[in-house]
Design an enzyme around this catalytic site. Structure first.
Site, PDB file in Angstrom:
ATOM      1  N   CYS A  99       0.189  -1.381   0.460  1.00 11.32           N
ATOM      2  CA  CYS A  99       0.080  -0.038  -0.124  1.00 11.32           C
ATOM      3  C   CYS A  99       1.223   1.229   0.013  1.00 11.32           C
ATOM      4  O   CYS A  99       2.267   1.499   0.399  1.00 11.32           O
ATOM      5  CB  CYS A  99      -1.101   0.091   1.264  1.00 11.32           C
ATOM      6  SG  CYS A  99      -2.018  -1.561   1.268  1.00 11.32           S
ATOM      7  N   ARG A 118       2.207   1.802  -5.942  1.00  9.52           N
ATOM      8  CA  ARG A 118       2.827   0.628  -5.236  1.00  9.52           C
ATOM      9  C   ARG A 118       1.078  -0.331  -4.359  1.00  9.52           C
ATOM     10  O   ARG A 118       1.203  -1.004  -4.550  1.00  9.52           O
ATOM     11  CB  ARG A 118       2.750   1.208  -3.711  1.00  9.52           C
ATOM     12  CG  ARG A 118       4.205   1.945  -3.779  1.00  9.52           C
ATOM     13  CD  ARG A 118       4.330   2.830  -2.468  1.00  9.52           C
ATOM     14  NE  ARG A 118       4.415   1.945  -1.472  1.00  9.52           N
ATOM     15  CZ  ARG A 118       5.587   1.243  -0.915  1.00  9.52           C
ATOM     16  NH1 ARG A 118       7.048   1.921  -1.447  1.00  9.52           N
ATOM     17  NH2 ARG A 118       5.637   0.674   0.101  1.00  9.52           N
ATOM     18  N   TRP A 135      -3.845  -2.024  -1.205  1.00  9.78           N
ATOM     19  CA  TRP A 135      -4.194  -3.280  -2.088  1.00  9.78           C
ATOM     20  C   TRP A 135      -3.772  -4.135  -1.428  1.00  9.78           C
ATOM     21  O   TRP A 135      -3.498  -4.665  -0.740  1.00  9.78           O
ATOM     22  CB  TRP A 135      -2.261  -3.543  -2.562  1.00  9.78           C
ATOM     23  CG  TRP A 135      -2.087  -4.606  -3.605  1.00  9.78           C
ATOM     24  CD1 TRP A 135      -2.168  -4.825  -5.078  1.00  9.78           C
ATOM     25  CD2 TRP A 135      -1.656  -5.636  -3.377  1.00  9.78           C
ATOM     26  NE1 TRP A 135      -2.312  -5.833  -5.454  1.00  9.78           N
ATOM     27  CE2 TRP A 135      -1.871  -6.965  -4.517  1.00  9.78           C
ATOM     28  CE3 TRP A 135      -1.538  -7.231  -2.132  1.00  9.78           C
ATOM     29  CZ2 TRP A 135      -1.348  -8.070  -4.917  1.00  9.78           C
ATOM     30  CZ3 TRP A 135      -1.887  -8.215  -2.190  1.00  9.78           C
ATOM     31  CH2 TRP A 135      -1.036  -8.361  -3.857  1.00  9.78           C
ATOM     32  N   ASN A 172       0.466   0.245   6.506  1.00 13.40           N
ATOM     33  CA  ASN A 172       0.843  -0.874   4.810  1.00 13.40           C
ATOM     34  C   ASN A 172       1.142  -2.132   5.787  1.00 13.40           C
ATOM     35  O   ASN A 172       1.696  -2.058   6.832  1.00 13.40           O
ATOM     36  CB  ASN A 172       2.272  -0.061   3.710  1.00 13.40           C
ATOM     37  CG  ASN A 172       2.650  -0.942   3.930  1.00 13.40           C
ATOM     38  OD1 ASN A 172       2.108  -1.390   3.212  1.00 13.40           O
ATOM     39  ND2 ASN A 172       3.769  -0.305   3.217  1.00 13.40           N
ATOM     40  N   GLY A 173       0.794  -3.621   5.142  1.00 13.75           N
ATOM     41  CA  GLY A 173       1.550  -4.316   6.056  1.00 13.75           C
ATOM     42  C   GLY A 173       0.564  -5.427   6.235  1.00 13.75           C
ATOM     43  O   GLY A 173      -0.679  -5.435   6.400  1.00 13.75           O
ATOM     44  N   GLU A 224      12.871 -12.765 -18.703  1.00 16.93           N
ATOM     45  CA  GLU A 224      12.839 -11.547 -19.001  1.00 16.93           C
ATOM     46  C   GLU A 224      11.567 -11.370 -19.229  1.00 16.93           C
ATOM     47  O   GLU A 224      10.763 -10.830 -19.743  1.00 16.93           O
ATOM     48  CB  GLU A 224      14.057 -10.467 -18.503  1.00 16.93           C
ATOM     49  CG  GLU A 224      13.549  -9.177 -18.023  1.00 16.93           C
ATOM     50  CD  GLU A 224      12.483  -8.790 -16.968  1.00 16.93           C
ATOM     51  OE1 GLU A 224      12.322  -9.795 -16.557  1.00 16.93           O
ATOM     52  OE2 GLU A 224      12.001  -7.574 -17.170  1.00 16.93           O
ATOM     53  N   LYS A 272       7.886 -10.345 -18.763  1.00 17.19           N
ATOM     54  CA  LYS A 272       7.576  -8.744 -19.247  1.00 17.19           C
ATOM     55  C   LYS A 272       6.248  -8.218 -20.252  1.00 17.19           C
ATOM     56  O   LYS A 272       5.261  -7.422 -19.683  1.00 17.19           O
ATOM     57  CB  LYS A 272       8.149  -7.748 -19.753  1.00 17.19           C
ATOM     58  CG  LYS A 272       9.181  -7.444 -19.224  1.00 17.19           C
ATOM     59  CD  LYS A 272       9.253  -5.965 -18.365  1.00 17.19           C
ATOM     60  CE  LYS A 272       9.011  -6.666 -17.099  1.00 17.19           C
ATOM     61  NZ  LYS A 272      10.018  -6.700 -15.949  1.00 17.19           N
ATOM     62  N   GLU A 331       3.133 -10.052 -18.248  1.00 18.19           N
ATOM     63  CA  GLU A 331       3.366  -8.652 -16.753  1.00 18.19           C
ATOM     64  C   GLU A 331       2.197  -7.824 -16.897  1.00 18.19           C
ATOM     65  O   GLU A 331       1.262  -7.636 -16.222  1.00 18.19           O
ATOM     66  CB  GLU A 331       3.612  -8.513 -15.875  1.00 18.19           C
ATOM     67  CG  GLU A 331       4.504  -7.862 -16.372  1.00 18.19           C
ATOM     68  CD  GLU A 331       5.258  -7.863 -15.202  1.00 18.19           C
ATOM     69  OE1 GLU A 331       5.669  -7.738 -14.143  1.00 18.19           O
ATOM     70  OE2 GLU A 331       6.656  -7.324 -15.640  1.00 18.19           O
ATOM     71  N   HIS A 374      13.452 -31.019 -25.077  1.00 20.71           N
ATOM     72  CA  HIS A 374      13.031 -31.968 -24.053  1.00 20.71           C
ATOM     73  C   HIS A 374      11.262 -31.818 -23.379  1.00 20.71           C
ATOM     74  O   HIS A 374      11.134 -32.234 -21.984  1.00 20.71           O
ATOM     75  CB  HIS A 374      13.936 -31.828 -23.072  1.00 20.71           C
ATOM     76  CG  HIS A 374      15.108 -31.925 -23.066  1.00 20.71           C
ATOM     77  ND1 HIS A 374      15.682 -33.675 -23.021  1.00 20.71           N
ATOM     78  CD2 HIS A 374      16.390 -31.049 -23.716  1.00 20.71           C
ATOM     79  CE1 HIS A 374      16.818 -33.432 -23.602  1.00 20.71           C
ATOM     80  NE2 HIS A 374      17.555 -31.929 -24.066  1.00 20.71           N
ATOM     81  N   LYS A 383       4.117  -2.938  -6.435  1.00 20.87           N
ATOM     82  CA  LYS A 383       5.385  -1.727  -7.419  1.00 20.87           C
ATOM     83  C   LYS A 383       6.436  -2.668  -6.410  1.00 20.87           C
ATOM     84  O   LYS A 383       7.305  -3.360  -6.565  1.00 20.87           O
ATOM     85  CB  LYS A 383       5.406  -0.693  -7.451  1.00 20.87           C
ATOM     86  CG  LYS A 383       7.020  -0.177  -7.883  1.00 20.87           C
ATOM     87  CD  LYS A 383       7.604  -0.410  -9.765  1.00 20.87           C
ATOM     88  CE  LYS A 383       8.829  -0.379  -9.875  1.00 20.87           C
ATOM     89  NZ  LYS A 383       8.886  -1.018 -11.163  1.00 20.87           N
TER      90      LYS A 383
END
Ligand code: F6R
Length: 619
Positions: free
Chosen positions: A2, A27, A75, A101-102, A492, A496, A499, A515, A614
């Site tokens: 948050c 965030r 969040w 936040n937490g 990576e 990208k 997401e 394989h 983030k």
């Protein structure tokens, strides 16, 4: 995850806090809220579901005047996004508010205890227990001493929490406190005004003078500054850090999205990453902030890299670089795995955390494990003054400037560049690299910002990536293949894409194709291959042939003048030539642009993709 912003001063607090929250919206962003201490001395609360724009609209329709306020973007962890679950949460008499936040890990137990004492809960959040506890202690046991009530409350909480408390009874102060690794609490010192924020982009418009709270510390914040205490109530002396980030660096400017800006500024950010670190006179890399004495360095016999997400992929490149240039064995681990598997750590190990935010809870916990085992800890980190930077023995800053887009781009290339510098440094100090090798590598890395700038400028000037995305954005699955040092770039690149565009993509080591994954290839599954002319080029070319033989489309990241690949692949995303060990830094850029353009065409929220935040400050 948050974002918290607080203000106390003489100006209208609501707009300052709202602007601060805008800088932190990355965030977390499923709801937002604010409490303003009105000029009549009463707390006015506004909360809204959805983006910050909804709260801004509510405040425009129902404005609140006052010079003290606290705001929050949420969040969701406990309870779905809804108005009643948005912060701030208030005490039963409405005179105290809290933002957090937490996570309160023992919230069920605390909630039933409070219910037994007559408290009624109006939300599903864990935060509401905090405000009720503060209220309870304020009236029972603390004799109207708000700071003491906050201290007692924190003693009851399990799990990480960063909180800000505002009370009608204390109109000239805000209280901020931090328990565990719940994300940062930065206090910005202005002239007769003081700010609080989870992260410094929210402060940069107002001040560069910042004090960071550590775990188990709290601050009583007034217009004139702040006083600091530990959670036992003992006064603390804290040092002020001057932040040298340019406030404009946290603005979007002419770009459509922060992510686009951050991709296209990589020429500049890489210049900043290298600045002051290349010594051409003595053919050395200078990394004083690593704090690794010659004696300690001789003891180190293993490097363990811990990180999450994109930073983990940077770590995979780092393994390659450090093993090659410094001949030290390197293990790379997801921080979330490392922390729970009782890892073998010894004082002979260098444990390196890579983290853009410096606040990722798993990465911080992994560092704690490393410290317990007596390892030398270091971090490659972007956020100045963040927790990772503060707790490690050595720090290598990415110097990428604020990264706001949730999908990491410039921090990735800065981390890999830092890893190159670290590998070089370890190789130089261990006497592995001879002068000719050092000269060659230093000259190569010095060309990196210029080559990145050219690649990006060419992409910006043409509509090549827009057309490519137009052609491919309707596909549902992509395979990304890379090998050697560019295997991590396949991972990576795939991350990208998934997401921000929500297209399924897998990154795979090219040699593993046969394989299993080759069974997936058909005309509906395009393959992205990373195929610069390096030591595994021939192998990558044969991979292209195999995909083509199964009617799959091939998009190749390759050198612009590679006619051979141009004939074989459907599309070539060109990169300039550079030393093989530096190719990952250039090779990832076309994949960042491709992912960005695909997402734009699919109409997703590029800077704030669904479900992501983030800074991942909760497990
Ligand atoms: C992906 C992304 C995440 C982060 C990860 C670690 O684009 O941004 O995967 O890389 O959450 O974050 P930091 O580097 O802040 O520890």
């Amino acid at each position: 995850m948050c974002g918290i912003v607080g203000y106390i001063g003489a100006r209208q607090a609501a707009s300052i806090v709202l602007n601060g929250l805008r800088q932190l919206e990355y965030r977390g962003y499923d709801s937002a809220g604010m409490a303003v201490l009105g000029s009549d001395g009463s707390l006015q609360i506004r909360r809204e579901v959805g983006k910050l724009g909804n709260l801004a609209q509510l405040l425009a329709e129902a404005p609140v005047e006052g010079a003290v306020a606290v705001g929050h973007t949420r969040w969701a962890t406990h309870g779905p996004p809804s108005q009643r679950n948005a912060h701030p949460h208030r005490s039963p008499d409405g005179r105290i508010v809290v933002v957090q936040n937490g996570i309160v890990e023992n919230f069920a137990e605390l909630r039933s205890r409070l219910q037994g004492q007559g408290y009624t809960f109006h939300s599903d959040t864990d935060t509401e227990v905090i405000v009720h506890l503060v209220h309870r202690y304020y009236h029972n046991g603390c004799d109207g001493d708000l700071a003491a009530a906050v201290r007692k409350t924190l003693a009851d909480l399990k799990g990480p929490s960063a909180i800000v408390v505002l009370s009608e009874d204390y109109p000239d102060q805000l209280i901020a406190a931090r328990l565990g690794n719940a994300g940062g609490v930065a206090i910005g010192l202005g002239e007769d005004e003081t700010f609080i924020a989870s992260d410094i982009p929210a402060l940069l418009q107002h001040t560069r003078q910042v004090v960071f709270l550590e775990t188990r510390q709290m601050a009583i914040i007034t217009r004139q500054g702040a006083t600091y205490f530990d959670l036992e109530g003992q006064p603390l002396h804290k040092t002020t850090t001057t932040i040298d980030w340019d406030p404009q660096a946290a603005e979007k400017g002419e770009f459509a999205h922060y992510m686009q800006k951050e991709i296209f500024e990589q020429g500049r950010s890489l210049t900043d990453t290298l600045r002051g670190r290349l010594d051409f006179v003595n053919q050395r890399v200078v990394l004083d902030s690593l704090n690794l004495s010659a004696a300690k360095l001789q003891e180190i016999d293993k490097v363990t890299i811990v990180a999450c997400g994109t930073s983990y992929y940077a770590g995979l490149v780092g393994k390659y670089l450090i093993e090659r240039l410094a001949r030290l064995p390197v293990e790379v681990d997801y921080a979330s795995e490392f922390r729970y598997r009782s890892p073998i750590v010894s004082p002979r190990h260098l444990v390196l955390a890579i983290t853009q935010s410096g606040e990722t809870v798993d990465t911080l916990a992994a560092l704690e494990e490393a410290r317990k085992g007596g390892a030398f800890t270091a971090t490659i980190v972007n956020a100045i003054g963040s927790q990772a930077a503060r707790i490690c023995d050595g720090v290598i800053y990415m110097q990428a400037g604020p990264e706001i887009g949730v999908a990491s781009t410039k921090a990735f290339t800065a981390s890999v560049t830092d890893l190159f510098l670290l590998a070089f440094y370890l190789g130089q100090e261990r006497g592995i690299l001879n002068e000719a090798e050092r000269t060659e590598l230093l000259q190569a890395v010095a060309t990196l910002p210029g080559l990145a700038g050219t690649l990006l400028e060419d992409a910006w000037q043409s509509n090549f990536y827009q057309q490519l995305a137009e052609q491919f954005h309707g596909f549902h699955n992509f395979l990304y293949l890379g090998r050697g040092i560019n295997y991590a770039i396949a991972r990576e690149g795939a991350l990208k894409l998934k997401e921000i565009s929500y297209i399924h993509a897998e990154g795979y080591p090219a040699g593993e194709m046969k394989h299993g994954p080759i069974a997936l290839i058909d005309e509906k599954m395009p393959t992205v291959v990373i195929a610069p002319r390096d030591s595994v080029y021939d192998k990558m070319v044969s991979q292209v042939e195999q995909v083509k033989a199964r009617r799959g489309a091939v998009l190749a990241v390759a050198h612009a003048d590679d006619e051979y690949i141009r004939q074989k692949a459907d599309v070539v995303m060109p990169i300039p030539k550079i030393h093989e060990l530096l190719t990952p830094i250039l090779a990832v850029m076309p994949l960042q642009i491709l992912a960005y353009e695909m997402a734009v065409r699919r109409g997703t929220d590029v800077d704030q993709p669904r479900n992501l935040a983030k800074s991942v400050t909760v497990e």
